[in-house]
Design an enzyme around this catalytic site. Structure first.
Site, PDB file in Angstrom:
ATOM      1  N   CYS A  67      23.407  -7.380  15.695  1.00 34.35           N
ATOM      2  CA  CYS A  67      22.993  -6.775  14.429  1.00 34.35           C
ATOM      3  C   CYS A  67      21.537  -7.061  14.094  1.00 34.35           C
ATOM      4  O   CYS A  67      21.053  -6.726  13.032  1.00 34.35           O
ATOM      5  CB  CYS A  67      23.911  -7.206  13.289  1.00 34.35           C
ATOM      6  SG  CYS A  67      23.884  -8.978  13.010  1.00 34.35           S
ATOM      7  N   TYR A  91      29.623  -3.324  20.586  1.00 37.79           N
ATOM      8  CA  TYR A  91      28.918  -2.377  19.720  1.00 37.79           C
ATOM      9  C   TYR A  91      27.511  -2.871  19.409  1.00 37.79           C
ATOM     10  O   TYR A  91      27.198  -4.049  19.613  1.00 37.79           O
ATOM     11  CB  TYR A  91      29.686  -2.163  18.400  1.00 37.79           C
ATOM     12  CG  TYR A  91      29.726  -3.379  17.506  1.00 37.79           C
ATOM     13  CD1 TYR A  91      28.699  -3.625  16.588  1.00 37.79           C
ATOM     14  CD2 TYR A  91      30.767  -4.297  17.588  1.00 37.79           C
ATOM     15  CE1 TYR A  91      28.722  -4.747  15.783  1.00 37.79           C
ATOM     16  CE2 TYR A  91      30.796  -5.426  16.784  1.00 37.79           C
ATOM     17  CZ  TYR A  91      29.771  -5.648  15.883  1.00 37.79           C
ATOM     18  OH  TYR A  91      29.774  -6.765  15.098  1.00 37.79           O
ATOM     19  N   MET A 106      -7.592  15.710  32.542  1.00 42.58           N
ATOM     20  CA  MET A 106      -8.474  15.525  33.698  1.00 42.58           C
ATOM     21  C   MET A 106      -9.239  16.822  33.927  1.00 42.58           C
ATOM     22  O   MET A 106      -9.087  17.773  33.189  1.00 42.58           O
ATOM     23  CB  MET A 106      -7.646  15.135  34.904  1.00 42.58           C
ATOM     24  CG  MET A 106      -7.114  13.723  34.795  1.00 42.58           C
ATOM     25  SD  MET A 106      -6.142  13.303  36.202  1.00 42.58           S
ATOM     26  CE  MET A 106      -4.784  14.414  36.058  1.00 42.58           C
ATOM     27  N   GLY A 132      -4.952  18.899  30.134  1.00 41.47           N
ATOM     28  CA  GLY A 132      -6.341  18.849  29.699  1.00 41.47           C
ATOM     29  C   GLY A 132      -6.995  17.483  29.795  1.00 41.47           C
ATOM     30  O   GLY A 132      -8.139  17.318  29.396  1.00 41.47           O
ATOM     31  N   HIS A 179      -4.737  22.958  22.827  1.00 39.73           N
ATOM     32  CA  HIS A 179      -4.651  21.529  23.130  1.00 39.73           C
ATOM     33  C   HIS A 179      -3.960  20.767  22.005  1.00 39.73           C
ATOM     34  O   HIS A 179      -3.057  19.950  22.238  1.00 39.73           O
ATOM     35  CB  HIS A 179      -6.074  21.006  23.351  1.00 39.73           C
ATOM     36  CG  HIS A 179      -6.127  19.541  23.570  1.00 39.73           C
ATOM     37  ND1 HIS A 179      -6.412  18.663  22.552  1.00 39.73           N
ATOM     38  CD2 HIS A 179      -5.862  18.797  24.653  1.00 39.73           C
ATOM     39  CE1 HIS A 179      -6.338  17.444  23.024  1.00 39.73           C
ATOM     40  NE2 HIS A 179      -6.017  17.489  24.301  1.00 39.73           N
ATOM     41  N   ARG A 188       5.363  24.441  35.317  1.00 36.19           N
ATOM     42  CA  ARG A 188       5.744  23.034  35.117  1.00 36.19           C
ATOM     43  C   ARG A 188       6.795  22.988  34.018  1.00 36.19           C
ATOM     44  O   ARG A 188       6.927  23.948  33.246  1.00 36.19           O
ATOM     45  CB  ARG A 188       4.539  22.175  34.736  1.00 36.19           C
ATOM     46  CG  ARG A 188       3.860  22.643  33.481  1.00 36.19           C
ATOM     47  CD  ARG A 188       2.609  21.856  33.181  1.00 36.19           C
ATOM     48  NE  ARG A 188       1.900  22.490  32.085  1.00 36.19           N
ATOM     49  CZ  ARG A 188       0.674  22.198  31.714  1.00 36.19           C
ATOM     50  NH1 ARG A 188       0.001  21.290  32.355  1.00 36.19           N
ATOM     51  NH2 ARG A 188       0.103  22.806  30.699  1.00 36.19           N
ATOM     52  N   ARG A 212      -8.710  22.011  40.928  1.00 38.62           N
ATOM     53  CA  ARG A 212      -8.000  21.595  39.715  1.00 38.62           C
ATOM     54  C   ARG A 212      -7.227  20.307  39.941  1.00 38.62           C
ATOM     55  O   ARG A 212      -6.632  20.111  40.987  1.00 38.62           O
ATOM     56  CB  ARG A 212      -7.012  22.693  39.296  1.00 38.62           C
ATOM     57  CG  ARG A 212      -7.636  24.047  39.192  1.00 38.62           C
ATOM     58  CD  ARG A 212      -6.579  25.107  39.020  1.00 38.62           C
ATOM     59  NE  ARG A 212      -6.422  25.471  37.622  1.00 38.62           N
ATOM     60  CZ  ARG A 212      -5.342  26.040  37.127  1.00 38.62           C
ATOM     61  NH1 ARG A 212      -4.303  26.258  37.889  1.00 38.62           N
ATOM     62  NH2 ARG A 212      -5.281  26.359  35.857  1.00 38.62           N
ATOM     63  N   LYS A 242       1.544  19.935  39.911  1.00 39.88           N
ATOM     64  CA  LYS A 242       1.023  21.292  40.070  1.00 39.88           C
ATOM     65  C   LYS A 242       1.084  21.729  41.526  1.00 39.88           C
ATOM     66  O   LYS A 242       1.565  22.814  41.856  1.00 39.88           O
ATOM     67  CB  LYS A 242      -0.425  21.327  39.556  1.00 39.88           C
ATOM     68  CG  LYS A 242      -1.006  22.710  39.516  1.00 39.88           C
ATOM     69  CD  LYS A 242      -2.428  22.686  38.999  1.00 39.88           C
ATOM     70  CE  LYS A 242      -2.470  22.337  37.527  1.00 39.88           C
ATOM     71  NZ  LYS A 242      -3.796  21.992  37.041  1.00 39.88           N
ATOM     72  N   SER A 293      28.494 -11.821  16.446  1.00 38.00           N
ATOM     73  CA  SER A 293      27.454 -10.801  16.337  1.00 38.00           C
ATOM     74  C   SER A 293      26.128 -11.499  16.609  1.00 38.00           C
ATOM     75  O   SER A 293      25.807 -12.503  15.965  1.00 38.00           O
ATOM     76  CB  SER A 293      27.451 -10.187  14.931  1.00 38.00           C
ATOM     77  OG  SER A 293      26.446  -9.216  14.863  1.00 38.00           O
TER      78      SER A 293
HETATM   79  C1  PEP Z   1      19.295 -11.676  12.656  1.00 40.45           C
HETATM   80  O1  PEP Z   1      18.846 -12.794  12.516  1.00 40.45           O
HETATM   81  O2  PEP Z   1      19.178 -10.991  13.684  1.00 40.45           O
HETATM   82  C2  PEP Z   1      20.009 -11.029  11.534  1.00 40.45           C
HETATM   83  C3  PEP Z   1      20.548  -9.847  11.668  1.00 40.45           C
HETATM   84  O3  PEP Z   1      20.001 -11.678  10.340  1.00 40.45           O
HETATM   85  P1  PEP Z   1      18.769 -11.661   9.338  1.00 40.45           P
HETATM   86  O4  PEP Z   1      17.774 -10.663   9.848  1.00 40.45           O
HETATM   87  O5  PEP Z   1      19.327 -11.315   8.013  1.00 40.45           O
HETATM   88  O6  PEP Z   1      18.304 -13.074   9.424  1.00 40.45           O
END
Ligand code: PEP
Ligand code: MG
Length: 933
Positions: free
Chosen positions: A886, A906, A136, A134, A492, A369, A125, A55, A818
């Protein structure tokens, strides 16, 4: 009173000055005209906000831009921190600086603080680096006492105005500074209102306000056992201390915890010359945003009141006018406000939330703001600002938070359910649609109950209040949604709900909320009690009785689509999805998934009609018997894979072979034991047909025997994953055959295939070698039978520390990795993932022994280190090794940032997280720059 000692610097300073420059004493107070000095002291724009608070920094900046800001000064956050560290003592020199700044204010305004002839009034303020609306404290009209009030009456000729300001000072001072209950003050006001038969305080005549002022002073004496302070400087000193202290108030702390704001920033105090919006019909006050922060449309949004002072607009106890009406009531002011609004938006390159006051036709800007906004508005505004070239596309992407996108995917009320609820008369009322999303829950009438029901009793709740206050925030955060019967778009409740993405409907004037009786009543007479169900739609403002069904929102909103397409241009990580069925894969693809990173094939086994076949297969006594059941599973698995391949035509599909221990498919050992004992007992007692009982007992014993044979003390560390595939080769052979046959069928139909076979839980390269050879052999057989050529890739999940540590060897037999970070976290910490959240882990989190839940956000130091090793070793052995993740972490923004930095190709997450992951991956790329190749 302010009787701080003058700062006395000791002799060594002189000595030091011989060799080095004397360090200037710390400056704690900056007038709005001293922004350059403050900038130098702070070093950067961000630090300036840290020093002066948002502010204060913005007021000073507006002054520099030549905007109409009332004269004032800022006491810094450093002063606040020093005050709190010294247990409520101002740091040395600070108060003297305040006194000089007051003198300067007197010079620039030509008024004097505490002087009845030329009275100067100020507001005090709070203002932290990050806005905490609001949370403080603030005290207005400081400098008033009996003599000053009389002087002001003489000057203005407006007794009503003066005593209204005076009673407000006492009221605010008492609750904020003296920490008295608001109740006696409110009840005295309400006595007068009912006596006059008026709804709001602005309608009370001067004589009443004068009496109320006297009454308020009496309440102070009774409750605080001290008179209301009449000395202007004492008022200012006490108010400044109270504002500093409010940084550590419960509601401020709760808010910071929820908003992720650090607790050591402190608040600045802004001491600003009062301007008055309650001087008649040519005066007023309002709050507005430079764009519509509910929908994102390019139009002013907000409310104002004629003849009113600051808090009246947000308090919701007077009916406000929409800002669009200002042009009709005060056209010149409206024009000026629109000009300033554009200017500020351009200057800050961001939508602004502006507080203004009109004093006898003159516009004053009291605050600007960055505006809080709904997720929908955040996305549209970011896109629009980029299209208007006010910001770059990268900035637009960075301005939208993963939470905004997530919220966008929140459920909505299902149209049919909504229509039939309307028909049935279940639409209780409509209010202001201030924070979109559907929420269904049981009614609660106060914040503590909301928190208790939601957290302890695990009930979904809707918090229903006449209006909310800052100390209701913990209840709002616990609730699925919020309804208030009063208040406007800038109330609020609306601000807080919008910020945290809680669906909310406010200003529902047609429902009467009786907190004492714990019930609400609609205009048509429907009575609902605490615990009854309510469904609300924060996008339309509808409030329904009962539990309506919800549906997944439309993700084809053009702004949403556009923003994510920009995000896709910046991100380097691929975003894939974990999907087991064709319908999930289709959805994931619609959300932008570029492949399937994990199909948990065993999920297909759990389907009701398949489970008995799976069980018979497991219980089979001979290989022939097992083969017979596997043959029954083959076509159903094949059909599943056909669906998946078709849904992902042209994109990679990663199919993970069976992972869980087999006992998971069988009835529980305890239950079987119980059933066997019961049957034995019934046989003994001749309770039922003996031959039937015998047959049943025999069957149960047979199942129990198998379950016992499969029983392991630690099944998650037992016969599962690749181990199962090795010990029961016919099972994974069947899966491989199903995949290969499905692929051949799809290939014949012209589907473009990129099938990847993923072997779970390998810890050694030998396991992979054996398993892969077996699978390849089966695949070859199918391809030969079908006369097809389809390249299958074989890879593995890295789910145990050893696999990461010997990733170079593993990569000999794996074309892709993975990271299964669910298991990798479990095996690295040695914490059971199934019991973690219900067991000691939550205690660890509460005690701060663990800062974050490692099953939700990747543990970079430990699990992350294993991943880094795995990536390095894996790629050292196989340069083009494709690596993804994953585990659940694949959809978590900060884990995604880590994956980017670690050079993964990924992330794979649940379909609903795909849009979030796309944005988070773009943020990671923009924040970290390009990855190392
Ligand atoms: C994991 O272990 O991260 C996985 C993706 O396999 P799950 O959750 O099926 O064991
Ligand atoms: Mg796993």
């Amino acid at each position: 009173m302010a009787t701080r000692k003058k700062s006395s610097r000791r002799a060594p300073a002189r000595q030091a000055s011989v060799r080095t420059k004397v360090k200037a004493p710390r400056k704690y107070v900056y007038s709005f005209d001293e922004i350059r000095i403050a900038e130098r002291a702070a070093g950067s724009a961000d630090n300036l906000r840290g020093l002066l608070g948002g502010k204060g920094a913005h007021l000073a900046e507006m002054k520099r831009l030549g905007l109409p800001v009332p004269p004032g000064f800022v006491v810094t956050t450093e002063a606040c921190n020093a005050f709190l560290a010294a247990r409520d003592r101002f740091p040395r020199g600070m108060w003297d600086e305040v006194l000089s700044a007051v003198k300067a204010l007197e010079r620039s305004t030509g008024k004097r603080f505490g002087d009845s002839a030329k009275p100067l009034l100020v507001s005090c303020r709070s203002g932290a680096k990050f806005s905490m609306p609001g949370m403080m404290d603030t005290v207005l009209n400081i400098g008033l006492n009996d003599a000053v009030a009389e002087g002001m009456v003489r000057l203005t000729g407006d007794e009503r105005f003066v005593y209204d300001a005076y009673r407000r000072l006492i009221q605010m001072f008492s609750t904020v500074v003296l920490e008295l209950s608001a109740k006696p003050f409110e009840s005295l006001l309400s006595d007068y209102r009912s006596r006059r038969g008026v709804w709001n305080d602005a309608e009370l005549p001067a004589e009443d306000l004068k009496e109320i002022t006297t009454g308020f002073k009496r309440i102070v004496e009774e409750e605080a056992h001290r008179p209301f302070p009449t000395d202007a400087l004492e008022q200012l000193e006490l108010a400044t201390k109270a504002v500093f202290r409010s940084w550590n108030g419960k509601r401020a702390q709760d808010y910071r915890n929820a908003a992720g704001i650090a607790h050591d920033l402190g608040t600045a105090v802004n001491i600003v010359t009062m301007v008055f919006g309650n001087l008649g019909t040519d005066s007023g006050t309002g709050v507005m945003t430079t764009r519509n922060v509910t929908t994102g449309e390019d139009q002013l949004e907000g409310d104002f009141l004629v003849n009113a002072q600051g808090e009246d607009v947000v308090a919701g106890n007077r009916r406000t006018l929409p800002i669009a009406e200002l042009g009709r009531v005060m056209p010149k002011v409206d024009k000026e406000l629109r000009r300033i609004s554009r200017l500020l938006e351009k200057h800050y390159r961001e939508v602004q939330d502006i507080e203004f006051t009109i004093e006898r036709g003159k516009l004053w800007i009291l605050q600007t703001r960055d505006a809080k906004r709904t997720a929908k508005a955040a996305i549209r505004i970011a896109v629009d600002l980029a299209r208007e070239k006010m910001i770059t596309k990268a900035e637009a992407v960075l301005r939208v938070q993963p939470d905004h996108v997530d919220f966008f995917l929140h459920p909505q009320l299902e149209a049919g359910a909504r229509a039939s609820a309307r028909e049935k008369g279940d639409l209780l009322a409509e209010g202001l649609n201030v924070s979109p999303g559907a929420a269904i829950g049981q009614i609660v009438f106060d914040a503590d109950t909301a928190e208790h029901w939601a957290h302890q009793l695990k009930k979904p709740v809707i918090l229903v209040r006449p209006e909310t206050r800052p100390d209701d925030v913990h209840g709002m955060l616990a609730a699925q949604g919020v309804v208030t019967s009063r208040g406007g778009r800038t109330s609020h409740a609306a601000l807080v709900a919008r910020q945290f993405g809680i669906p909310a409907v406010v200003g529902v004037v047609d429902i009467e909320v009786n907190v004492e009786r714990r019930q609400l009543k609609s205009a048509s007479g429907t009575l609902l009690k605490e615990g009854d169900w309510l469904s609300i739609d924060g996008a339309t403002g509808e409030v329904f009785k009962g539990e309506l069904t919800t549906l997944v929102p439309d993700v084809t909103d053009p702004y949403f689509v556009e923003l994510l397409s920009w995000a896709d241009r910046f991100r380097e990580l691929g975003v894939w999805a974990n999907a087991d069925y064709a319908r999930d894969a289709e959805r994931a693809r619609r959300f932008g998934a570029e492949g399937i990173g994990l199909c948990r094939t065993e999920h297909m086994f759990f389907e009701a009609e398949r489970l008995p076949i799976v069980q018979s297969m497991i219980l089979a006594r001979t290989p022939e018997e097992r083969a017979e059941h596997l043959a029954k599973l083959l076509p159903v698995q094949r059909a599943d894979f056909v669906g998946l391949f078709k849904a992902m035509d042209g994109l990679p599909v990663t199919i993970r072979l069976i992972d869980p221990p087999l006992h998971e498919f069988l009835p529980s050992r305890d239950e079987l034991n119980k059933a066997v004992t019961e049957l034995e007992l019934r046989l003994k007692l001749n309770d039922g047909d003996a031959s039937v009982l015998q047959r049943e007992l025999h069957a149960k014993r047979k199942v129990l025997e198998s379950v016992e044979a499969l029983h392991e003390q630690n099944p998650m560390l037992g016969l599962r994953g690749v181990r199962l595939g090795i010990l029961m080769p016919e099972l994974v052979r069947m899966q491989m055959r199903a995949i290969a046959e499905a692929a051949c069928e799809c290939a014949r139909e012209g589907v473009k295939l990129k099938p990847k076979i993923m072997i779970p839980l390998a810890a050694t390269s030998a396991e992979l070698k054996v398993q892969r050879a077996l699978l390849e052999e089966e695949a070859r057989m199918v391809l030969k039978e079908q006369g097809q050529k389809i390249p299958f890739q074989f890879g593995t999940m890295i789910e145990v520390p050893r696999a990461a540590l010997v990733a170079d060897r593993i990569a000999e037999f794996a074309e892709f990795f993975s990271f299964g970070t669910n298991d990798l976290t479990q095996t690295t910490f040695g914490i059971s993932r199934d019991d973690a959240e219900t067991g000691f882990l939550s205690e660890y989190l509460q005690k701060g022994i663990l800062v974050r839940n490692p099953f939700a956000t990747l543990d970079e130091r430990g699990v992350g280190e294993l991943m880094r090793i795995g990536v390095k070793l894996g790629r050292a052995r196989r340069k083009n090794l494709e690596i993804g993740i994953c585990g659940e972490h694949g959809g978590d923004p900060s884990s995604i940032d880590f994956c980017h930095r670690t050079g993964l190709d990924y992330v794979s997450c649940s379909p609903f997280r795909v849009p979030v992951a796309r944005l988070a991956a773009a943020h990671a790329a923009l924040a970290n720059g390009r990855r190392k190749e």
